[in-house]
Scaffold this motif. Structure first.
Motif, short mmCIF file in Angstrom:
data_model
loop_
_atom_site.label_atom_id
_atom_site.label_comp_id
_atom_site.label_asym_id
_atom_site.label_seq_id
_atom_site.Cartn_x
_atom_site.Cartn_y
_atom_site.Cartn_z
N PHE A 15 0.83 -1.21 0.00
CA PHE A 15 0.00 0.00 0.00
C PHE A 15 0.86 1.26 0.00
CE2 PHE A 15 -3.63 -2.52 2.01
CZ PHE A 15 -4.35 -2.56 0.83
N ALA A 16 1.95 1.25 0.75
CA ALA A 16 2.83 2.42 0.82
C ALA A 16 3.49 2.68 -0.54
CB ALA A 16 3.88 2.23 1.90
N ILE A 17 3.99 1.64 -1.17
CA ILE A 17 4.66 1.80 -2.47
C ILE A 17 3.66 2.25 -3.53
CG2 ILE A 17 5.83 0.54 -4.31
CD1 ILE A 17 7.21 -1.09 -2.09
N LEU A 18 2.48 1.66 -3.54
CA LEU A 18 1.47 2.06 -4.52
C LEU A 18 0.99 3.49 -4.27
CD1 LEU A 18 -0.61 -1.24 -4.84
CD2 LEU A 18 0.92 -0.24 -6.53
N SER A 19 0.92 3.91 -3.01
CA SER A 19 0.54 5.29 -2.71
C SER A 19 1.60 6.26 -3.20
CB SER A 19 0.33 5.47 -1.21
OG SER A 19 -0.72 4.65 -0.77
N LEU A 20 2.87 5.91 -3.01
CA LEU A 20 3.95 6.75 -3.52
C LEU A 20 3.89 6.82 -5.04
CD1 LEU A 20 6.57 8.36 -3.03
CD2 LEU A 20 7.79 6.18 -3.20
N ALA A 21 3.60 5.69 -5.67
CA ALA A 21 3.47 5.67 -7.13
C ALA A 21 2.33 6.57 -7.58
CB ALA A 21 3.24 4.25 -7.62
N LEU A 22 1.22 6.56 -6.86
CA LEU A 22 0.09 7.44 -7.22
C LEU A 22 0.47 8.91 -7.13
CD1 LEU A 22 -3.10 5.83 -5.64
CD2 LEU A 22 -2.53 6.09 -8.04
N ILE A 23 1.24 9.26 -6.12
CA ILE A 23 1.68 10.66 -5.98
C ILE A 23 2.57 11.06 -7.15
CG2 ILE A 23 3.09 12.22 -4.57
CD1 ILE A 23 2.05 10.62 -2.12
N LEU A 24 3.52 10.21 -7.50
CA LEU A 24 4.41 10.52 -8.62
C LEU A 24 3.67 10.57 -9.95
CD1 LEU A 24 7.48 8.36 -7.57
CD2 LEU A 24 7.22 10.85 -7.39
N ILE A 25 2.72 9.66 -10.13
CA ILE A 25 1.92 9.67 -11.36
C ILE A 25 1.07 10.93 -11.43
CG2 ILE A 25 0.05 8.49 -12.58
CD1 ILE A 25 1.18 5.87 -11.30
N PHE A 26 0.52 11.34 -10.30
CA PHE A 26 -0.30 12.56 -10.28
C PHE A 26 0.54 13.78 -10.65
CE2 PHE A 26 -2.60 16.04 -8.17
CZ PHE A 26 -3.82 15.89 -8.80
N ILE A 27 1.77 13.82 -10.17
CA ILE A 27 2.66 14.93 -10.54
C ILE A 27 2.90 14.93 -12.05
CG2 ILE A 27 5.04 15.78 -10.32
CD1 ILE A 27 4.91 14.83 -7.38
N ARG A 28 3.15 13.76 -12.63
CA ARG A 28 3.35 13.68 -14.09
C ARG A 28 2.08 14.08 -14.82
NH1 ARG A 28 6.48 15.10 -17.35
NH2 ARG A 28 8.06 14.19 -16.02
N LEU A 29 0.93 13.72 -14.28
CA LEU A 29 -0.34 14.07 -14.90
C LEU A 29 -0.54 15.58 -14.93
CD1 LEU A 29 -3.01 12.89 -16.05
CD2 LEU A 29 -3.89 12.94 -13.74
N ILE A 30 -0.16 16.25 -13.86
CA ILE A 30 -0.33 17.70 -13.79
C ILE A 30 0.70 18.43 -14.65
CG2 ILE A 30 -0.25 19.69 -12.22
CD1 ILE A 30 -2.76 17.94 -11.96
N LEU A 31 1.96 17.98 -14.58
CA LEU A 31 3.04 18.70 -15.26
C LEU A 31 3.10 18.45 -16.76
CD1 LEU A 31 5.94 18.39 -12.67
CD2 LEU A 31 4.37 20.30 -13.04
N GLY A 32 2.62 17.32 -17.20
CA GLY A 32 2.61 17.06 -18.64
C GLY A 32 3.95 16.64 -19.19
N PRO A 33 4.57 17.30 -20.08
CA PRO A 33 4.26 18.56 -20.73
C PRO A 33 3.33 18.43 -21.94
CG PRO A 33 6.43 17.86 -21.42
CD PRO A 33 5.92 16.85 -20.43
N THR A 34 3.21 17.23 -22.52
CA THR A 34 2.36 17.08 -23.70
C THR A 34 1.12 16.25 -23.36
OG1 THR A 34 3.47 15.07 -24.44
CG2 THR A 34 4.39 17.16 -25.21
N LEU A 35 0.16 16.29 -24.25
CA LEU A 35 -1.07 15.52 -24.05
C LEU A 35 -0.82 14.01 -24.01
CD1 LEU A 35 -4.12 15.61 -23.70
CD2 LEU A 35 -4.32 15.56 -26.19
N PRO A 36 0.02 13.45 -24.89
CA PRO A 36 0.30 12.01 -24.76
C PRO A 36 0.93 11.63 -23.42
CG PRO A 36 0.91 12.74 -26.94
CD PRO A 36 0.56 13.97 -26.15
#
Length: 95
Positions: A15-36
């Motif tokens: 759960f801890a590792i998957l939660s950390l992964a969600l945080i990092l993925i969310f950062i990538r989702l916000i920052l982009g830089p492109t739509l793909p």
């Protein structure tokens, strides 16, 4: 082979590792830089959510959560198909 405490520790670690992964993925989702990049991050986000549901099903020993994980995975797959079709047709346009 495994004691109850060691299995519980592995579940908590998962759960801890998957939660950390969600945080990092969310950062990538916000920052982009492109739509793909954002689309890939969104699909990975959905995959990690399916993994969390599966781990929770193991933690609670409730088989019905596996059905929820399957439905979430199928929904994510259909969303991936929709995003791929959208990007294939040229993505967003400034008309």
């Amino acid at each position: 082979m495994f004691t109850g405490g060691s299995v519980q520790f592995v579940i908590y670690l998962t759960f801890a590792i998957l939660s950390l992964a969600l945080i990092l993925i969310f950062i990538r989702l916000i920052l982009g830089p492109t739509l793909p990049d954002r689309v890939v991050a969104l699909e990975l986000f959905a995959s990690v959510i399916v993994a969390i549901i599966g781990a929770y099903a193991i933690y609670t020993d409730t088989a019905s959560f596996i059905d929820v994980a399957i439905v979430a995975a199928l929904t994510a797959f259909l969303a991936a198909i929709g995003f791929a079709r959208f990007l294939e047709r040229g993505g967003p346009r400034d008309d």
